[in-house]
Design a protein around this motif. Structure first.
Motif, short mmCIF file in Angstrom:
data_model
loop_
_atom_site.label_atom_id
_atom_site.label_comp_id
_atom_site.label_asym_id
_atom_site.label_seq_id
_atom_site.Cartn_x
_atom_site.Cartn_y
_atom_site.Cartn_z
N CYS A 154 0.85 -1.19 0.00
CA CYS A 154 0.00 0.00 0.00
C CYS A 154 0.88 1.23 0.00
O CYS A 154 2.08 1.16 0.25
CB CYS A 154 -0.98 0.01 1.17
SG CYS A 154 -0.23 0.14 2.79
N ALA A 199 -5.52 -0.67 -2.07
CA ALA A 199 -5.60 0.53 -2.89
C ALA A 199 -6.80 1.34 -2.41
O ALA A 199 -7.88 0.80 -2.23
CB ALA A 199 -5.77 0.17 -4.36
N ALA A 246 -9.64 4.40 -2.78
CA ALA A 246 -10.39 5.09 -3.83
C ALA A 246 -9.80 6.48 -4.05
O ALA A 246 -9.77 6.97 -5.17
CB ALA A 246 -11.86 5.19 -3.44
N SER A 247 -9.30 7.10 -3.00
CA SER A 247 -8.75 8.46 -3.11
C SER A 247 -7.49 8.51 -3.96
O SER A 247 -7.10 9.58 -4.41
CB SER A 247 -8.45 9.01 -1.72
OG SER A 247 -7.47 8.21 -1.08
N GLU A 248 -6.85 7.38 -4.21
CA GLU A 248 -5.64 7.35 -5.03
C GLU A 248 -5.93 7.10 -6.51
O GLU A 248 -5.03 7.15 -7.32
CB GLU A 248 -4.69 6.26 -4.53
CG GLU A 248 -4.13 6.54 -3.16
CD GLU A 248 -3.16 5.46 -2.73
OE1 GLU A 248 -2.04 5.81 -2.37
OE2 GLU A 248 -3.54 4.29 -2.77
N GLN A 249 -7.16 6.82 -6.84
CA GLN A 249 -7.51 6.49 -8.21
C GLN A 249 -7.87 7.75 -8.99
O GLN A 249 -8.09 8.81 -8.42
CB GLN A 249 -8.71 5.51 -8.23
CG GLN A 249 -8.51 4.29 -7.37
CD GLN A 249 -7.20 3.58 -7.60
OE1 GLN A 249 -6.81 3.32 -8.73
NE2 GLN A 249 -6.48 3.28 -6.52
N GLU A 250 -7.92 7.62 -10.32
CA GLU A 250 -8.36 8.73 -11.14
C GLU A 250 -9.78 9.08 -10.75
O GLU A 250 -10.55 8.22 -10.32
CB GLU A 250 -8.31 8.34 -12.62
CG GLU A 250 -6.91 8.08 -13.13
CD GLU A 250 -6.90 7.61 -14.58
OE1 GLU A 250 -7.95 7.64 -15.24
OE2 GLU A 250 -5.83 7.20 -15.04
N SER A 251 -10.16 10.34 -10.90
CA SER A 251 -11.47 10.79 -10.43
C SER A 251 -12.62 10.05 -11.11
O SER A 251 -13.69 9.91 -10.53
CB SER A 251 -11.62 12.30 -10.63
OG SER A 251 -11.49 12.61 -12.01
N ASN A 252 -12.41 9.56 -12.32
CA ASN A 252 -13.49 8.90 -13.05
C ASN A 252 -13.34 7.37 -13.04
O ASN A 252 -13.88 6.69 -13.91
CB ASN A 252 -13.56 9.41 -14.49
CG ASN A 252 -12.29 9.12 -15.26
OD1 ASN A 252 -11.25 8.80 -14.67
ND2 ASN A 252 -12.35 9.25 -16.58
N TYR A 253 -12.65 6.81 -12.06
CA TYR A 253 -12.38 5.37 -12.07
C TYR A 253 -13.66 4.54 -11.98
O TYR A 253 -13.74 3.47 -12.57
CB TYR A 253 -11.39 4.97 -10.97
CG TYR A 253 -11.98 4.87 -9.59
CD1 TYR A 253 -12.35 3.64 -9.07
CD2 TYR A 253 -12.15 6.00 -8.80
CE1 TYR A 253 -12.88 3.54 -7.79
CE2 TYR A 253 -12.67 5.90 -7.54
CZ TYR A 253 -13.04 4.67 -7.03
OH TYR A 253 -13.57 4.57 -5.78
N LYS A 275 -15.13 4.52 -15.47
CA LYS A 275 -14.32 3.69 -16.35
C LYS A 275 -14.57 2.21 -16.11
O LYS A 275 -14.53 1.41 -17.05
CB LYS A 275 -12.83 3.97 -16.14
CG LYS A 275 -12.34 5.22 -16.80
CD LYS A 275 -10.84 5.34 -16.60
CE LYS A 275 -10.24 6.43 -17.41
NZ LYS A 275 -8.78 6.51 -17.21
N ALA A 276 -14.83 1.83 -14.90
CA ALA A 276 -15.06 0.42 -14.57
C ALA A 276 -16.32 -0.13 -15.23
O ALA A 276 -16.46 -1.33 -15.41
CB ALA A 276 -15.13 0.25 -13.06
#
Length: 172
Positions: free
Chosen positions: A60, A126, A128-135, A138-139
């Motif tokens: 992490c 991982a 959620a705050s580390e992901q792209e804003s539109n993750y 996209k999923a």
């Protein structure tokens, strides 16, 4: 038939699966760590809670640990330094994240005789705050079709249908 985890369970894998063992020899040092750095103590217990069964490792970022502890990334960095300096953990860099390996002489899950292999696997956390804003959006999208190269070395892209094979392609 015996219950999983009972003494007659011959597989042993499920036996005490949710238990973590702790060496009594380190209890005094753990109390010292709790006084020295409460955040380091909390991070150590978080890592032990999530470590892999046979590898004692968790992957992490410091940002995740900051969210978990409610601390700043800088405070987490200092706490990780304390844990490393005092030999509670070791770290392995993986890009911008770390694999935190808990000292197996202190905490362990699997039998010690199962620790003879150099296999590295880890629990990966991982946020959620580390992901792209539109993750999340996209999923929901279907992945692009992977190109296929046929016998004539023609690259096929998209969802195009290939012609049926000719009989000359069949081994009869």
């Amino acid at each position: 038939m015996s219950a999983i985890g009972s003494p007659s369970d011959t597989k042993g894998y499920h036996e005490n699966y949710n238990f973590v063992q702790l060496s009594r020899n380190y209890l005094k040092e753990m109390r010292t760590l709790a006084r020295k750095s409460p955040i380091a103590h909390e991070i150590l217990y978080y890592l032990v809670e999530h470590m892999g069964r046979t590898t004692n490792a968790v992957v992490c970022s410091r940002k995740v640990l900051a969210e978990i502890t409610g601390s700043s990334v800088a405070t987490v960095g200092r706490a990780i330094r304390v844990l490393k300096d005092d030999n509670w953990i070791d770290t392995i860099k993986i890009g911008t994240a770390n694999a935190y390996c808990v000292n197996e002489r202190v905490f362990w899950q699997a039998a010690r005789n199962q620790r003879q292999y150099a296999i590295f696997s880890a629990t990966v956390i991982a946020a959620a705050s580390e992901q792209e804003s539109n993750y999340l959006e996209k999923a929901k999208h279907k992945l692009t079709y992977i190109p296929v190269i046929d016998d004539d070395n023609i690259v096929t892209t998209g969802n195009e249908e290939l012609p049926p094979p000719d009989q000359k392609d069949l081994d009869l």
